[in-house]
Design a protein around this motif. Structure first.
Motif, mmCIF file in Angstrom:
data_model
loop_
_atom_site.group_PDB
_atom_site.id
_atom_site.type_symbol
_atom_site.label_atom_id
_atom_site.label_comp_id
_atom_site.label_asym_id
_atom_site.label_seq_id
_atom_site.Cartn_x
_atom_site.Cartn_y
_atom_site.Cartn_z
ATOM 1 N N LYS A 287 0.823 -1.206 0.000
ATOM 2 C CA LYS A 287 0.000 0.000 0.000
ATOM 3 C C LYS A 287 0.855 1.253 0.000
ATOM 4 C CE LYS A 287 -3.627 2.298 2.704
ATOM 5 N NZ LYS A 287 -4.495 2.189 3.916
ATOM 6 N N LYS A 290 2.464 1.987 -3.241
ATOM 7 C CA LYS A 290 1.487 2.252 -4.290
ATOM 8 C C LYS A 290 1.638 1.274 -5.456
ATOM 9 C CE LYS A 290 1.174 7.169 -3.113
ATOM 10 N NZ LYS A 290 1.281 8.565 -3.597
ATOM 11 N N ASP A 292 0.191 -1.373 -7.721
ATOM 12 C CA ASP A 292 -1.171 -1.691 -8.150
ATOM 13 C C ASP A 292 -1.425 -3.193 -8.170
ATOM 14 O OD1 ASP A 292 -3.788 -1.129 -9.346
ATOM 15 O OD2 ASP A 292 -2.920 -2.012 -11.149
#
Length: 667
Positions: A287, A290, A292
């Motif tokens: 998380k 970042k 995906d």
């Protein structure tokens, strides 16, 4: 004479005295036409310089270099191989022919007797008859087919050759031709380590199967004489249940939980300093970065972790991620980080790999890392959840498995921790694979065998290898979850390593250590399916997690932690061997029968007192066995099962109490 003279003409321009050279040639060939012509041709094409005083030496060198050395490959056109094949073609007479030939070699010559063996030996072209004597045809044959060759050939002969031929002649149906007793033992000893033909395997396997059936029949018949039909039925049920892998797995899981409680109660929890630091790429790390889609994991993110570990001078780093698919924009970033760590720090990198279902391995992309300066380790974990150690594979004709990931990491720790003058360091410009450098290092620098460095139990036990055919795990070392995880490894989330590097120094063990970059339980972790790397938590591990402050309530057990446990076991040279439930069931049956027989002899004890004594004896025996089993696990690294032996023992106690009822109803 004319033929000899014509052969001399062939090399008359190369030598000053052709007749002397021909004399030396004949000393080697004994006049055998093929060898004589071949040697003359060698003289003719030879560019070596010789004089009249070195003819014998010069011809001898030609014979050694072009005929005797590697003779099986230089025998073109074929002559010497034909002699060999003529000797070996008749299985029934090989030994007699070789024994006769050995006698000729040792004595120089023997008297012609016109026996069948002498005639057949002469027909091979190896010996010749002259003036009533038989001797070796020529010196070439004597040098090649010497006593050492005879000894080696005899050692390669099947000790069961006649029995095998008779069995084949019966269409592989005559069981009386199969090996038994000492003959079978000798055959198995001879066959060990040899590559046998399919017929050999069939013959030996059929002999072993016959032995098993015979032994099983005798054992079963003898047992029927000791126990009742009802007891026989119960014994078969217990044996059948103990054979089930699912039941074995459940009992092993429970057994380790009991062992954990016993360790804690008796204060025998090991106080080891963890040698493994887990860099966990967990949900929070994904998380914060970042990312995906973490499947496959972002190579640039792994590169950042590698850079940070290099700054901390990590000596050994394992990567529990497959790097077999391209990420074009990020592969170069990871490759650069790896190379810099190897070049500047001499870091050992061990990359995870797995065997493909279609054949081959998930190999690290060559754009990322080379096997010349890194390792590929098999990431298999055995059992679900992982229960058994991944061991050093046995040599296999059908496939070659790699060393386990955990074993390579432990070897890296050992080499970096061992104070030697020449520590093996990976080199970017190496021309050979690092795994071969490793094997050579252990042989040359330490004189130790890499396969058994930590424990002889590192390699699959022959009985274990045989048990695999029965779909059993007999004597296969287990992962010891009775040790708390905090004594095995420390964990740091990847995000903390990157964002708070100054705090990581507190987690790094003193001295050398192993770092493992692994998935931290996020749902996409896996190779063939999501969550494949996340296992159910072993009961013993759940117990230790509940004892932590604060408790670790995670419902999953990442595969990386299983690898950390295995690294711990290798480094500490502690492998626990489980004794099969089936074995202990059989022992419990005979032990219970023996105890009940002894008790039955005390006829002077009143019935009520006798039964009380009977029960107390069984309770005492059960408790003693349980305590001994728990302590042997710690002191002797042997796991004795508890449930099935205890149930068997008490079941036969109850059946003994029901014995009069059995007799009344005629069972």
């Amino acid at each position: 004479m004319d033929e000899t003279a014509s052969l001399c003409l062939g090399f008359s321009e190369q030598v000053k005295n052709p007749s002397n050279v021909m004399r030396e040639i004949l000393k080697w060939t004994g006049g055998q036409p093929f060898l004589t012509q071949k040697l003359c041709q060698l003289v003719q094409i030879s560019s070596s310089i010789f004089t009249e005083d070195n003819e014998a030496e010069w011809v001898g060198q030609l014979v050694q270099s072009y005929i005797i050395e590697n003779w099986e490959y230089q025998d073109e056109p074929e002559h010497l191989r034909t002699i060999r094949d003529r000797i070996l073609k008749n299985d029934k007479k090989i030994r007699r022919l070789l024994n006769l030939y050995s006698k000729i070699l040792q004595q120089g010559e023997i008297t012609v007797e016109h026996s069948t063996e002498q005639m057949e030996l002469r027909l091979t072209g190896l010996v010749v008859s002259e003036k009533g004597k038989i001797k070796v045809y020529n010196r070439v044959c004597q040098e090649i087919f010497n006593l050492s060759w005879i000894e080696q050939t005899l050692s390669d002969l099947r000790p069961y050759m006649e029995a095998l031929n008779a069995w084949i002649a019966s269409g592989c149906q005559d069981r009386s031709r199969l090996l038994q007793g000492k003959a079978l033992w000798e055959a198995l000893t001879w066959a060990k380590g040899r590559s046998l033909s399919d017929l050999d395997y069939q013959f030996v396997n059929a002999s072993q199967e016959l032995r098993k059936r015979t032994f099983s029949h005798l054992l079963f018949t003898h047992t029927l004489g000791l126990i009742t039909p009802l007891e026989t039925f119960v014994a078969l049920v217990l044996v059948g249940l103990s054979w089930q892998l699912s039941i074995q797995g459940f009992l092993l899981d429970t057994r380790l939980w009991v062992q954990s409680v016993y360790r804690q109660v008796t204060q025998q929890v090991p106080q080891d300093t963890p040698k493994v630091l887990m860099v966990s790429i967990d949900e929070e790390s994904i998380k914060r970065a970042k990312i995906d889609d973490p499947r496959p994991m972002d190579r640039a993110y792994i590169a950042k972790i590698i850079d940070q570990l290099a700054a901390l001078e990590a000596p050994v780093v394992g990567v529990d991620y497959l790097l077999d698919r391209h990420q074009p924009e990020k592969d170069a970033i990871l490759a650069n980080s790896l190379r810099q760590a190897v070049e500047k720090q001499g870091t050992w990198f061990v990359f995870a790999t797995k065997k493909r279902s279609t054949g081959g391995w998930f190999e690290v992309l060559p754009e990322i890392a080379s096997p010349n300066w890194s390792f590929n380790g098999d990431l298999r974990v055995l059992g679900a959840p992982p229960k058994y150690m991944s061991l050093v594979p046995l040599p296999d004709r059908s496939e070659q498995r790699l060393l386990p990931l955990s074993y390579l990491l432990a070897l890296g720790y050992w080499i970096h921790n061992e104070q030697t003058e020449h520590t093996l360091q990976p080199q970017l410009d190496a021309s050979t694979q690092l795994i071969y450098q490793l094997k050579a290092y252990f042989l040359d620098a330490t004189g130790k065998d890499y396969a058994t460095l930590f424990s002889p139990k590192a390699v699959v036990h022959p009985l274990t290898n045989w048990a695999y055919l029965l779909r059993q795990w007999w004597l296969h070392p287990i992962i010891d979850f009775s040790i708390p995880p905090e004594q095995v490894f420390k964990t740091v989330p990847a995000w903390q390593l990157l964002e708070q590097p100054t705090e990581i120094d507190k987690l790094i063990p003193e001295g050398n250590f192993v770092i493992l970059i692994a998935p931290g339980g996020y749902r996409e972790a896996g190779i063939d399916a999501e969550g494949e790397d996340n296992f159910a938590v072993p009961t013993a591990l759940a117990y230790w997690r509940s004892q932590q402050n604060p408790p670790d309530l995670r419902p999953i057990f990442p595969g990386g932690e299983a690898h950390a446990y295995m690294v711990h076991h290798w480094i500490n040279r502690r492998l626990v061997i489980p004794i099969p439930d089936l074995w202990m069931v059989l022992i419990a049956i005979f032990l219970s029968k023996g105890v009940t027989f002894i008790v039955s002899q005390y006829s002077f004890i009143k019935i009520k007192s006798s039964r009380l004594f009977f029960i107390l004896l069984f309770v005492g025996t059960t408790v003693t066995y349980g305590l001994v089993s728990l302590q042997l696990y710690i002191t002797a690294e042997i796991l004795l099962p508890l449930f099935f032996p205890t149930v068997t023992f008490w079941t036969f106690l109850l059946l003994k109490q029901l014995r009069p009822l059995d007799e009344d109803i005629g069972i």
